[in-house]
Enzyme design. Structure first.
Site, PDB file in Angstrom:
ATOM      1  N   CYS A  92      57.808  67.508 -17.592  1.00  0.00           N
ATOM      2  CA  CYS A  92      56.463  67.880 -17.148  1.00  0.00           C
ATOM      3  C   CYS A  92      56.103  69.302 -17.589  1.00  0.00           C
ATOM      4  O   CYS A  92      56.978  70.145 -17.780  1.00  0.00           O
ATOM      5  CB  CYS A  92      56.363  67.775 -15.628  1.00  0.00           C
ATOM      6  SG  CYS A  92      56.434  66.095 -15.018  1.00  0.00           S
ATOM      7  N   HIS A 120      56.767  59.323 -23.237  1.00  0.00           N
ATOM      8  CA  HIS A 120      57.296  60.095 -24.371  1.00  0.00           C
ATOM      9  C   HIS A 120      57.926  59.185 -25.405  1.00  0.00           C
ATOM     10  O   HIS A 120      58.219  58.020 -25.122  1.00  0.00           O
ATOM     11  CB  HIS A 120      58.349  61.104 -23.879  1.00  0.00           C
ATOM     12  CG  HIS A 120      59.638  60.479 -23.442  1.00  0.00           C
ATOM     13  ND1 HIS A 120      59.772  59.783 -22.251  1.00  0.00           N
ATOM     14  CD2 HIS A 120      60.852  60.395 -24.040  1.00  0.00           C
ATOM     15  CE1 HIS A 120      61.012  59.328 -22.134  1.00  0.00           C
ATOM     16  NE2 HIS A 120      61.702  59.671 -23.215  1.00  0.00           N
ATOM     17  N   GLN A 124      60.735  59.460 -29.066  1.00  0.00           N
ATOM     18  CA  GLN A 124      61.751  60.299 -29.676  1.00  0.00           C
ATOM     19  C   GLN A 124      61.596  60.263 -31.189  1.00  0.00           C
ATOM     20  O   GLN A 124      61.067  59.299 -31.746  1.00  0.00           O
ATOM     21  CB  GLN A 124      63.145  59.819 -29.287  1.00  0.00           C
ATOM     22  CG  GLN A 124      63.385  59.826 -27.788  1.00  0.00           C
ATOM     23  CD  GLN A 124      64.859  59.707 -27.436  1.00  0.00           C
ATOM     24  OE1 GLN A 124      65.711  60.392 -27.999  1.00  0.00           O
ATOM     25  NE2 GLN A 124      65.160  58.829 -26.497  1.00  0.00           N
ATOM     26  N   TYR A 150      75.715  33.721 -27.611  1.00  0.00           N
ATOM     27  CA  TYR A 150      75.406  33.030 -28.856  1.00  0.00           C
ATOM     28  C   TYR A 150      74.638  33.949 -29.807  1.00  0.00           C
ATOM     29  O   TYR A 150      74.887  33.963 -31.008  1.00  0.00           O
ATOM     30  CB  TYR A 150      74.609  31.753 -28.581  1.00  0.00           C
ATOM     31  CG  TYR A 150      74.555  30.843 -29.799  1.00  0.00           C
ATOM     32  CD1 TYR A 150      75.657  30.071 -30.150  1.00  0.00           C
ATOM     33  CD2 TYR A 150      73.421  30.778 -30.612  1.00  0.00           C
ATOM     34  CE1 TYR A 150      75.628  29.257 -31.276  1.00  0.00           C
ATOM     35  CE2 TYR A 150      73.386  29.957 -31.730  1.00  0.00           C
ATOM     36  CZ  TYR A 150      74.498  29.204 -32.064  1.00  0.00           C
ATOM     37  OH  TYR A 150      74.472  28.406 -33.183  1.00  0.00           O
TER      38      TYR A 150
HETATM   39  O1  LIG Z   1      67.890  59.093 -25.562  1.00  0.00           O
HETATM   40  P1  LIG Z   1      67.887  58.504 -24.170  1.00  0.00           P
HETATM   41  O2  LIG Z   1      66.498  58.100 -23.731  1.00  0.00           O
HETATM   42  O3  LIG Z   1      68.605  59.343 -23.157  1.00  0.00           O
HETATM   43  O4  LIG Z   1      68.787  57.167 -24.291  1.00  0.00           O
HETATM   44  C1  LIG Z   1      68.293  55.910 -24.677  1.00  0.00           C
HETATM   45  O5  LIG Z   1      67.948  55.864 -26.060  1.00  0.00           O
HETATM   46  C2  LIG Z   1      69.034  56.049 -26.988  1.00  0.00           C
HETATM   47  C3  LIG Z   1      68.483  55.853 -28.386  1.00  0.00           C
HETATM   48  O6  LIG Z   1      67.933  54.573 -28.568  1.00  0.00           O
HETATM   49  C4  LIG Z   1      70.189  55.091 -26.691  1.00  0.00           C
HETATM   50  O7  LIG Z   1      71.284  55.432 -27.508  1.00  0.00           O
HETATM   51  C5  LIG Z   1      70.612  55.160 -25.228  1.00  0.00           C
HETATM   52  O8  LIG Z   1      71.609  54.189 -24.976  1.00  0.00           O
HETATM   53  C6  LIG Z   1      69.373  54.899 -24.356  1.00  0.00           C
HETATM   54  O9  LIG Z   1      69.736  54.974 -22.980  1.00  0.00           O
HETATM   55  O1  LIG Z   2      73.114  29.525 -21.447  1.00  0.00           O
HETATM   56  P1  LIG Z   2      72.799  30.417 -20.252  1.00  0.00           P
HETATM   57  O2  LIG Z   2      74.034  30.959 -19.606  1.00  0.00           O
HETATM   58  O3  LIG Z   2      71.838  29.804 -19.275  1.00  0.00           O
HETATM   59  O4  LIG Z   2      72.005  31.660 -20.887  1.00  0.00           O
HETATM   60  C1  LIG Z   2      72.593  32.810 -21.422  1.00  0.00           C
HETATM   61  O5  LIG Z   2      73.262  32.559 -22.654  1.00  0.00           O
HETATM   62  C2  LIG Z   2      72.434  32.130 -23.747  1.00  0.00           C
HETATM   63  C3  LIG Z   2      73.304  32.021 -24.986  1.00  0.00           C
HETATM   64  O6  LIG Z   2      73.905  33.251 -25.321  1.00  0.00           O
HETATM   65  C4  LIG Z   2      71.255  33.087 -23.979  1.00  0.00           C
HETATM   66  O7  LIG Z   2      70.391  32.549 -24.939  1.00  0.00           O
HETATM   67  C5  LIG Z   2      70.494  33.346 -22.681  1.00  0.00           C
HETATM   68  O8  LIG Z   2      69.496  34.312 -22.913  1.00  0.00           O
HETATM   69  C6  LIG Z   2      71.478  33.822 -21.607  1.00  0.00           C
HETATM   70  O9  LIG Z   2      70.803  34.051 -20.396  1.00  0.00           O
END
Ligand SMILES: O=P(O)(O)O[C@H]1O[C@H](CO)[C@@H](O)[C@H](O)[C@H]1O
Ligand SMILES: O=P(O)(O)O[C@H]1O[C@H](CO)[C@@H](O)[C@H](O)[C@H]1O
Lengths: 368, 368
Positions: free
Chosen positions: B27, B138, B140, B336
């Site tokens: 802020c 914001h 980045q 998957y």
């Molecule tokens: O930079 P931040 O907002 O603290 O962190 C976020 O963005 C980053 C960049 O995508 C990621 O690596 C972090 O895991 C996520 O929490």
């Molecule tokens: O098959 P489930 O356990 O209902 O669902 C989970 O596994 C799937 C396969 O990785 C994904 O596509 C779904 O988003 C996830 O919630």
């Protein structure tokens, strides 16, 4: 790792799951969405997913008119496999014999579904954080009429590596990681330091004099003997791979050249049950929580590929766990990771070391 | 989409954020982690991330001895850019002029950091679900000494496409999608049906006789006129791309051949502010929540690439939102998807249609 975290805090894994929940469609004797009643199974239990993403008779989209608008038919079957009749148990808390029955069933499925399908994906989503919608211990098996993207890439790069270097890539990798472990053992005994202490704390601020000097020495030596092994036995190795992206990601590899789960010997299956129990116990012990992850097996493609030379392949399992700092603070693979490059908050060596130094007795076994 | 969901339920976005929180380091007038005090800014505000992932003076890892163990130097800077002095506002609720100042600043940063850095990644993680750790609006900006994986792939495939087809891939794609929209408009007026109704409900169960026949006709025609446009204006197009993986993923494209944000004309920047406001308002209206997403810009690489022919590139922004069914049930890209192939729960055409049919007045503006 030092930045203040005011972001999302996860709900820790539930601890009071009923052993038998009469409303859970995965428990023995209960009714599922399609009206079928589960048998009173007492080991593993396999059934067809009532909400399958792949279907054997999906229509063909037909030919497409433009290179930018391509679609291909995707057919297959989706199965669910319960590991155990109890809902309040997980793999690390199961007996070795019980884990082995899961492994035998996996091998059987690769063999059976693999007679026709080119790819059989065995995977486990563990924990609500990883999209798992049912706490009963289970995995899924999706067999498809095509080679999906990830195994297709794995096939391509393993094939290229063998052609170029005359070595099975992941077998060579496993052997090199196991050897580097040897070198590290020396460093450890030379410095008489518990390296986990050094790495988890801000080593350059704490202590002074001799302890600071020893810390620096360990850090210096570690830059040569990078150590990524978590657990190993005669037949298997678990490493935080050199290229890991998830904080505590691991790669589970046989030490012999093995193409598919179905090729494992009885001794190797025993060894696999044991190393899985050890790895998953360490995972649970890390933050004293039932550790969420997605895991799955990659082996040589099947179906029509059974007739081809697939010796560039080495069987392996990937574990992708999201937790980063505690049972409630996870790594988010978002913005920069989705748009540019995955980047990590601790090194693979730091992660491996923390896991390696954890006890192999489950925290629940200790406190109960 | 029909399967019962007993999995993780997300906390909806907070609705009572303070306009000025004296403890929030983003802020105006507040102190940050490094001791600096923010100015009393009244528009955008840019500063260096106090916990940067990239640093200009990161050490070189030195040469590596084996093809399986390769590491390269990664240097750069990480900046944070506040969009607005208020914490309780988001882009769709900002005035067009305010959004335009954000766009101008983005263009300026591409220009400035791009004089030396080959890649300048502008991205926004919105919402706690997408790892955002601060509710103040914001984004980045991470500039790096190398081309990260995703832009490297984008560079490769756009280059190949131009070579092979003599067309700028994403420009051709945008034009084709805009044209297919034309065809669809005819279908719509022929059938006199509101297609959103048809697709969101289980069209083959509801109704009978004429309404059922018309539904079938619409479905049949839709298989030819697949419609993925969400919003468009003179200079910009937003589509749910043909290859979308996230449920309500979109791609924002200029309709002219533009390499970088800094190349946009004043009119195009105005049009961009307007289309962003329309898209983000629809996103918020979809589940009447402040819609979480990760978004970011991809344009032609900079630094040394400024001297090269980059005309295979077309500027674009990706929006990756996780919500699937409601403000609290998301899509998990897990098992998957991580191990085999990303797979979706609704078609891109269904997603586009739902978004297209939403009002362009923000639900908060209506209820306040
Ligand atoms: O930079 P931040 O907002 O603290 O962190 C976020 O963005 C980053 C960049 O995508 C990621 O690596 C972090 O895991 C996520 O929490
Ligand atoms: O098959 P489930 O356990 O209902 O669902 C989970 O596994 C799937 C396969 O990785 C994904 O596509 C779904 O988003 C996830 O919630």
């Amino acid at each position: 790792m030092k930045r203040p975290w005011k972001g999302q805090v996860e709900k820790p894994a539930e601890d009071n799951i009923l052993r038998h929940d009469p409303t859970n469609p995965l428990c023995p004797g209960n009714q599922r969405a399609n009206g079928e009643v589960n048998p009173e199974y007492d080991s593993t239990f396999l059934f067809d997913n009532d909400f399958p993403a792949l279907q054997p008779d999906a229509p063909d989209p037909g030919p497409r008119d433009h290179p930018l608008f391509q679609t291909k038919a995707a057919r297959g079957v989706c199965k669910v496999m319960c590991f155990h009749p109890w809902s309040d148990i997980t793999l690390p808390l199961m007996e070795l014999g019980e884990i082995q029955r899961v492994i035998d069933k996996w091998a059987e499925l690769i063999e059976e579904l693999g007679t026709t399908y080119p790819w059989v994906q065995i995977f486990e989503n563990k924990g609500a954080m990883m999209g798992c919608s049912n706490p009963h211990p289970h995995c899924q098996v999706w067999a498809s009429s095509f080679l999906p993207n990830e195994p297709d890439l794995a096939d391509h790069f393993q094939r290229e590596y063998l052609k170029e270097h005359g070595e099975v890539m992941l077998l060579q990798y496993a052997k090199m990681e196991a050897e580097r472990r040897g070198s590290w053992a020396i460093t450890q005994s030379v410095t008489h330091q518990k390296p986990v202490e050094v790495q988890n704390k801000e080593w350059f601020y704490v202590g002074s004099g001799l302890s600071r000097f020893l810390s620096c020495l360990v850090m210096f030596l570690m830059s040569f003997y990078q150590e990524r092994v978590v657990v190993e036995n005669d037949d298997w190795l678990v490493v935080v791979p050199y290229w890991a992206t998830w904080p505590f990601q691991t790669l589970l590899l046989p030490l012999r050249h093995v193409l598919r789960l179905s090729d494992l010997t009885a001794k190797e299956r025993e060894g696999l049950a044991s190393i899985m129990k050890r790895l998953l116990t360490k995972y649970d012990n890390l933050f004293e929580t039932s550790f969420p992850y997605s895991m799955g097996w990659h082996g040589a493609p099947t179906g029509p590929f059974l007739q081809q030379d697939m010796k560039h392949w080495q069987l392996h399992a990937h574990y992708y766990p999201p937790l980063l700092r505690s049972a409630t603070v996870r790594k988010f693979m978002v913005g920069y990771e989705m748009l540019a490059l995955e980047q990590r908050d601790l090194t693979p060596e730091q992660a491996a070391q923390r896991l390696r130094n954890l006890p192999e007795e489950h925290y629940k076994a200790r406190t109960n």
